[in-house]
Scaffold this motif. Structure first.
Motif, PDB file in Angstrom:
ATOM      1  N   ALA A  51       0.831  -1.204   0.000  1.00  0.00           N
ATOM      2  CA  ALA A  51       0.000   0.000   0.000  1.00  0.00           C
ATOM      3  C   ALA A  51       0.865   1.253   0.000  1.00  0.00           C
ATOM      4  O   ALA A  51       0.561   2.242  -0.673  1.00  0.00           O
ATOM      5  CB  ALA A  51      -0.921   0.000   1.216  1.00  0.00           C
ATOM      6  N   SER A  52       1.969   1.204   0.742  1.00  0.00           N
ATOM      7  CA  SER A  52       2.901   2.331   0.775  1.00  0.00           C
ATOM      8  C   SER A  52       3.509   2.562  -0.607  1.00  0.00           C
ATOM      9  O   SER A  52       3.607   3.699  -1.084  1.00  0.00           O
ATOM     10  CB  SER A  52       4.011   2.062   1.803  1.00  0.00           C
ATOM     11  N   ASN A  54       2.224   1.680  -3.497  1.00  0.00           N
ATOM     12  CA  ASN A  54       1.180   2.147  -4.416  1.00  0.00           C
ATOM     13  C   ASN A  54       0.838   3.617  -4.206  1.00  0.00           C
ATOM     14  O   ASN A  54       0.277   4.267  -5.089  1.00  0.00           O
ATOM     15  CB  ASN A  54      -0.086   1.296  -4.257  1.00  0.00           C
ATOM     16  N   SER A  55       1.162   4.134  -3.013  1.00  0.00           N
ATOM     17  CA  SER A  55       0.918   5.551  -2.714  1.00  0.00           C
ATOM     18  C   SER A  55       2.149   6.404  -3.012  1.00  0.00           C
ATOM     19  O   SER A  55       2.228   7.565  -2.612  1.00  0.00           O
ATOM     20  CB  SER A  55       0.524   5.716  -1.243  1.00  0.00           C
ATOM     21  N   ASN A  56       3.120   5.788  -3.724  1.00  0.00           N
ATOM     22  CA  ASN A  56       4.360   6.482  -4.108  1.00  0.00           C
ATOM     23  C   ASN A  56       5.190   6.931  -2.923  1.00  0.00           C
ATOM     24  O   ASN A  56       5.850   7.975  -2.964  1.00  0.00           O
ATOM     25  CB  ASN A  56       4.041   7.687  -5.015  1.00  0.00           C
ATOM     26  N   ASN A  57       5.146   6.150  -1.847  1.00  0.00           N
ATOM     27  CA  ASN A  57       5.981   6.417  -0.681  1.00  0.00           C
ATOM     28  C   ASN A  57       7.126   5.400  -0.636  1.00  0.00           C
ATOM     29  O   ASN A  57       6.940   4.231  -0.974  1.00  0.00           O
ATOM     30  CB  ASN A  57       5.168   6.298   0.613  1.00  0.00           C
ATOM     31  N   SER A 215     -11.331   5.886   0.931  1.00  0.00           N
ATOM     32  CA  SER A 215     -10.396   4.762   0.848  1.00  0.00           C
ATOM     33  C   SER A 215     -11.129   3.453   0.574  1.00  0.00           C
ATOM     34  O   SER A 215     -10.708   2.652  -0.266  1.00  0.00           O
ATOM     35  CB  SER A 215      -9.607   4.657   2.154  1.00  0.00           C
ATOM     36  N   ARG A 219     -10.666   1.103  -2.554  1.00  0.00           N
ATOM     37  CA  ARG A 219     -10.018  -0.173  -2.245  1.00  0.00           C
ATOM     38  C   ARG A 219     -10.909  -1.357  -2.610  1.00  0.00           C
ATOM     39  O   ARG A 219     -10.441  -2.353  -3.165  1.00  0.00           O
ATOM     40  CB  ARG A 219      -9.672  -0.220  -0.755  1.00  0.00           C
TER      41      ARG A 219
END
Length: 273
Positions: A51-52, A54-57, A215, A219
């Motif tokens: 998830a991180s 996919n959130s560009n983190n 979300s 999701r």
């Protein structure tokens, strides 16, 4: 074994390094979140990492692998793998945890609100009530845009449909009250925005409702306006249930501030001049 859950359990396992930076250890969080086996908790961490990503983190900024030495009873040592987690990493973990666990719901509220506060401003806890209201209200404005986009993609298209969708979120968060009922309770005119007449605690509950609904819509790839409405209603209920579990005041019972957001902004602009 933990028998009583409140937000202090997350604070009690928080670590602060020499640079004043906070982090949590995965092995300790595993216990608090009632996962008996590391392998099961590792799967949740893997989902959180994805998830991180996919959130560009950067995963490495929020999940830092560390090793700890454990002394064996018979002598000798064993190296135990652990992970230093940022607040955001913890947020992603509880988002991907077992929703049936009471402590997961509590963790979702705690880490979501605290993470959002941290994103808003580093010294959030030191702000005045008016400053907190402004910060959270501005954040809701941005997230309501994202919520509207997610709802539109789910099938909520017309203004009337979106008004119905919004009411569903309010209804279960406010114990059955819709937007009109809340305005009457606050003695507001039809043209006035409810969110401009909330204290920071009430605003925070609505921010959590908005972010979690957006979300979940994305999701779970919710399709159809009826399912979108049901999702908003479900999230509103979950937020209300969590407030109740924490012993908090229900949103409809929180006092109406004397000043509106517009008045606060006007006074702020005067002081700047």
């Amino acid at each position: 074994m933990i028998t009583e859950y409140n937000e202090s359990i997350f604070e009690s396992i928080k670590h602060i390094n020499d640079f004043g930076q906070e982090h949590w250890l995965a092995r300790e969080l595993q216990i608090v979140l009632a996962y008996s086996e590391w392998r099961n908790f590792s799967r949740v961490i893997a989902k959180a990492k994805e998830a991180s990503k996919n959130s560009n983190n950067q995963i490495s900024e929020h999940f830092v692998d560390v090793n700890k030495i454990s002394i064996l009873p018979q002598g000798g040592e064993r190296i135990i793998e652990d992970i230093e987690l940022s607040r955001y990493a913890c947020y992603l973990i509880v988002q991907n945890g077992d929703p049936k666990k009471q402590v997961i719901a509590l963790g979702q509220t705690y880490f979501a609100i605290k993470t959002r506060q941290q994103e808003l401003i580093e010294n959030y806890d030191n702000l005045s009530e008016d400053e907190k209201r402004l910060a959270v209200r501005n954040e809701i404005k941005e997230h309501n845009k994202a919520l509207a986009d997610a709802a539109h993609k789910a099938g909520v298209v017309t203004p009337i449909e979106y008004a119905t969708f919004q009411n569903k979120g309010y209804q279960d968060l406010y114990g059955g009250l819709n937007a009109k009922d809340i305005k009457q309770r606050k003695n507001l005119k039809q043209s006035q925005n409810i969110l401009d007449h909330m204290g920071h605690e009430e605003l925070a509950a609505n921010l959590f409702r908005a972010t979690q609904t957006e979300s979940k819509l994305r999701r779970d790839n919710i399709q159809g306006k009826e399912k979108a409405n049901a999702t908003h209603f479900e999230v509103g209920k979950a937020v209300r249930d969590t407030i109740k579990e924490l012993g908090g005041t229900m949103p409809e019972d929180l006092p109406k501030p004397e000043k509106s957001i517009q008045e606060i902004e006007k006074n702020k602009n005067k002081s700047l001049k």
